[in-house]
Design an enzyme around this catalytic site. Structure first.
Site, PDB file in Angstrom:
ATOM      1  N   GLU A  59       0.761  -1.168  -0.019  1.00  0.00           N
ATOM      2  CA  GLU A  59      -0.114  -0.094   0.095  1.00  0.00           C
ATOM      3  C   GLU A  59       0.722   1.258   0.056  1.00  0.00           C
ATOM      4  OE1 GLU A  59      -3.976  -0.140   1.160  1.00  0.00           O
ATOM      5  OE2 GLU A  59      -3.525   1.138   3.162  1.00  0.00           O
ATOM      6  N   LYS A  61       0.285   4.827   1.298  1.00  0.00           N
ATOM      7  CA  LYS A  61      -0.563   5.718   1.850  1.00  0.00           C
ATOM      8  C   LYS A  61       0.340   6.629   2.941  1.00  0.00           C
ATOM      9  CE  LYS A  61      -2.078   3.153   5.951  1.00  0.00           C
ATOM     10  NZ  LYS A  61      -3.304   2.246   6.702  1.00  0.00           N
ATOM     11  N   LYS A 125      -7.592   2.421  -3.541  1.00  0.00           N
ATOM     12  CA  LYS A 125      -8.071   2.223  -2.370  1.00  0.00           C
ATOM     13  C   LYS A 125      -8.987   3.571  -2.045  1.00  0.00           C
ATOM     14  CE  LYS A 125      -7.909  -0.344   1.347  1.00  0.00           C
ATOM     15  NZ  LYS A 125      -6.740  -0.268   2.487  1.00  0.00           N
ATOM     16  N   GLU A 174     -14.274  -6.473   0.720  1.00  0.00           N
ATOM     17  CA  GLU A 174     -13.631  -6.437   2.070  1.00  0.00           C
ATOM     18  C   GLU A 174     -14.691  -6.447   3.253  1.00  0.00           C
ATOM     19  OE1 GLU A 174     -10.858  -3.352   2.845  1.00  0.00           O
ATOM     20  OE2 GLU A 174     -12.006  -2.407   4.957  1.00  0.00           O
ATOM     21  N   ASN A 195     -10.689  -7.548   6.800  1.00  0.00           N
ATOM     22  CA  ASN A 195      -9.907  -6.423   7.303  1.00  0.00           C
ATOM     23  C   ASN A 195      -9.730  -6.673   8.837  1.00  0.00           C
ATOM     24  OD1 ASN A 195      -8.584  -4.155   7.994  1.00  0.00           O
ATOM     25  ND2 ASN A 195      -9.705  -2.816   6.520  1.00  0.00           N
ATOM     26  N   GLU A 225      -5.819  -8.226   5.566  1.00  0.00           N
ATOM     27  CA  GLU A 225      -5.641  -6.926   5.519  1.00  0.00           C
ATOM     28  C   GLU A 225      -5.320  -6.187   7.049  1.00  0.00           C
ATOM     29  OE1 GLU A 225      -9.048  -6.362   2.105  1.00  0.00           O
ATOM     30  OE2 GLU A 225      -8.836  -4.738   3.572  1.00  0.00           O
ATOM     31  N   SER A 226      -4.507  -5.261   6.951  1.00  0.00           N
ATOM     32  CA  SER A 226      -4.284  -4.492   8.130  1.00  0.00           C
ATOM     33  C   SER A 226      -3.492  -5.309   9.220  1.00  0.00           C
ATOM     34  CB  SER A 226      -5.467  -3.896   8.703  1.00  0.00           C
ATOM     35  OG  SER A 226      -6.212  -3.270   7.795  1.00  0.00           O
TER      36      SER A 226
HETATM   37  O1  LIG Z   1      -6.319   3.071   8.626  1.00  0.00           O
HETATM   38  C1  LIG Z   1      -7.244   3.696   9.298  1.00  0.00           C
HETATM   39  O2  LIG Z   1      -7.389   4.538  10.072  1.00  0.00           O
HETATM   40  C2  LIG Z   1      -8.738   3.656   8.522  1.00  0.00           C
HETATM   41  C3  LIG Z   1      -9.709   4.164   9.080  1.00  0.00           C
HETATM   42  C4  LIG Z   1     -10.920   4.163   8.378  1.00  0.00           C
HETATM   43  C5  LIG Z   1     -10.964   3.361   7.262  1.00  0.00           C
HETATM   44  C6  LIG Z   1     -10.141   2.733   6.590  1.00  0.00           C
HETATM   45  C7  LIG Z   1      -8.772   2.925   7.451  1.00  0.00           C
HETATM   46  N1  LIG Z   1      -7.631   2.202   6.910  1.00  0.00           N
HETATM   47  C8  LIG Z   1      -7.652   1.349   5.770  1.00  0.00           C
HETATM   48  C9  LIG Z   1      -7.007   0.074   5.858  1.00  0.00           C
HETATM   49  O3  LIG Z   1      -7.606  -0.716   6.563  1.00  0.00           O
HETATM   50  C10 LIG Z   1      -5.513   0.121   5.553  1.00  0.00           C
HETATM   51  O4  LIG Z   1      -4.999   1.156   4.887  1.00  0.00           O
HETATM   52  C11 LIG Z   1      -4.735  -1.149   5.124  1.00  0.00           C
HETATM   53  O5  LIG Z   1      -5.581  -2.521   5.194  1.00  0.00           O
HETATM   54  C12 LIG Z   1      -3.538  -1.543   5.554  1.00  0.00           C
HETATM   55  O6  LIG Z   1      -3.392  -1.495   6.850  1.00  0.00           O
HETATM   56  P1  LIG Z   1      -1.966  -1.425   7.701  1.00  0.00           P
HETATM   57  O7  LIG Z   1      -1.137  -2.313   7.080  1.00  0.00           O
HETATM   58  O8  LIG Z   1      -2.527  -1.332   9.177  1.00  0.00           O
HETATM   59  O9  LIG Z   1      -1.442   0.082   7.447  1.00  0.00           O
END
Ligand SMILES: O=C(O)c1ccccc1NCC(=O)[C@H](O)[C@H](O)COP(=O)(O)O
Length: 266
Positions: A59, A61, A125, A174, A195, A225-226
């Site tokens: 990603e 961001k 995204k 998702e 997620n 994810e995340s």
């Molecule tokens: O990350 C946030 O704060 C968030 C808040 C509201 C909606 C979506 C959000 N994030 C999107 C994602 O879930 C992440 O960008 C993506 O899955 C990557 O996660 P990470 O590796 O933890 O940065």
């Protein structure tokens, strides 16, 4: 007070209304359908897994509602190249680029710059709630869209999926809980993201993926994810049979994102 997801969706509706005044739906659709070649997003993930590697959607961001600014030195083309290169052996399968401006400091230009600088397929995204955004995604060059089940009803998901697939785009749907999972399984797309972050509370736990794993049919490709931050997280997932990952923060905080990817997935 309304949660962040509701706030984001409300802003999206305002943005779409404003965008349609500048460029009506038919004109955006024409631009989208004039772009013929998509890069094979699903194929890129499958190729990595077939080779016994993790399939990483890396990603791009700059910031997020939960973390604020994550990366000051933010040059999407350089980051994309770094992901595409990795350490020469381990590299990203695909990119995910945040295009939301207000909450993530993203932009359509970042997606265009990232895609132009490498050969990887790219996910837009963003928070898709209207067909206009799907055409817009294709017009900016995206090869895949994200549908967040928590923002959409069944009919909306099916409609947006059909429009994307009609333009040869991939769709990553998702989910965050069982109800969303079973709604998402009514779609045609094989790409299913779980997620680990609750988008309403920002809580993150990898247990979210592990708890739902057994309910994901074999014909779906599960993307966790995340919250993937360390090698032990990768190991836990791979031992559980999850081989596709969407990772942002762990790479965005590293000086060289592609090398961080190669280290995490070595
Ligand atoms: O990350 C946030 O704060 C968030 C808040 C509201 C909606 C979506 C959000 N994030 C999107 C994602 O879930 C992440 O960008 C993506 O899955 C990557 O996660 P990470 O590796 O933890 O940065």
């Amino acid at each position: 007070m309304s949660d962040i997801l509701n706030q984001i969706v409300a802003v999206k509706r305002e943005e779409i209304a404003a965008a349609r005044k500048k460029k009506p739906l038919e004109a955006m659709r024409f631009d989208a359908e004039s772009r013929v070649l998509t890069r094979d997003f699903e194929g890129a993930l499958r190729a990595k897994i077939a080779a016994g590697q993790a399939a990483v959607i890396a990603e791009i961001k700059k910031a997020s509602p939960s973390k604020g600014v994550i990366r000051e030195d933010f040059i999407p083309a350089d980051i994309a190249q770094s992901y595409a290169e990795g350490n020469g052996q381990v590299r990203a399968a695909c990119l995910s680029v945040l295009t939301d401006r207000q909450f993530f400091q993203g932009s359509a230009d970042y997606l265009k710059q990232a895609r132009a600088s490498c050969d990887l397929p790219v996910l837009r995204k963003d928070f898709m709630v209207d067909p206009y955004q799907v055409y817009e995604a294709r017009a900016m060059g995206a090869d895949c869209i994200l549908l967040i089940a928590g923002c959409l009803d069944d009919a909306q998901m099916a409609d947006l999926e059909a429009i994307a697939m009609g333009m040869n785009m991939a769709v990553l749907v998702e989910v965050h809980d069982r109800d969303e999972l079973h709604r998402a399984l009514r779609l045609k797309t094989p790409l299913l993201g779980i997620n680990n972050r609750n988008l309403r509370t920002f809580d993150v736990t990898l247990q979210t993926t592990l708890d739902m794993l057994s309910e994901v049919p074999d014909d779906r490709m599960l993307v966790t994810e995340s919250g993937i931050l360390g090698r032990e997280d990768v190991q836990t997932m791979r031992e559980a049979g999850v081989h596709a990952f969407l990772v942002g923060e762990a790479f965005m905080r590293a000086p060289e994102p592609g090398l961080a990817l190669a280290e995490l997935f070595a």
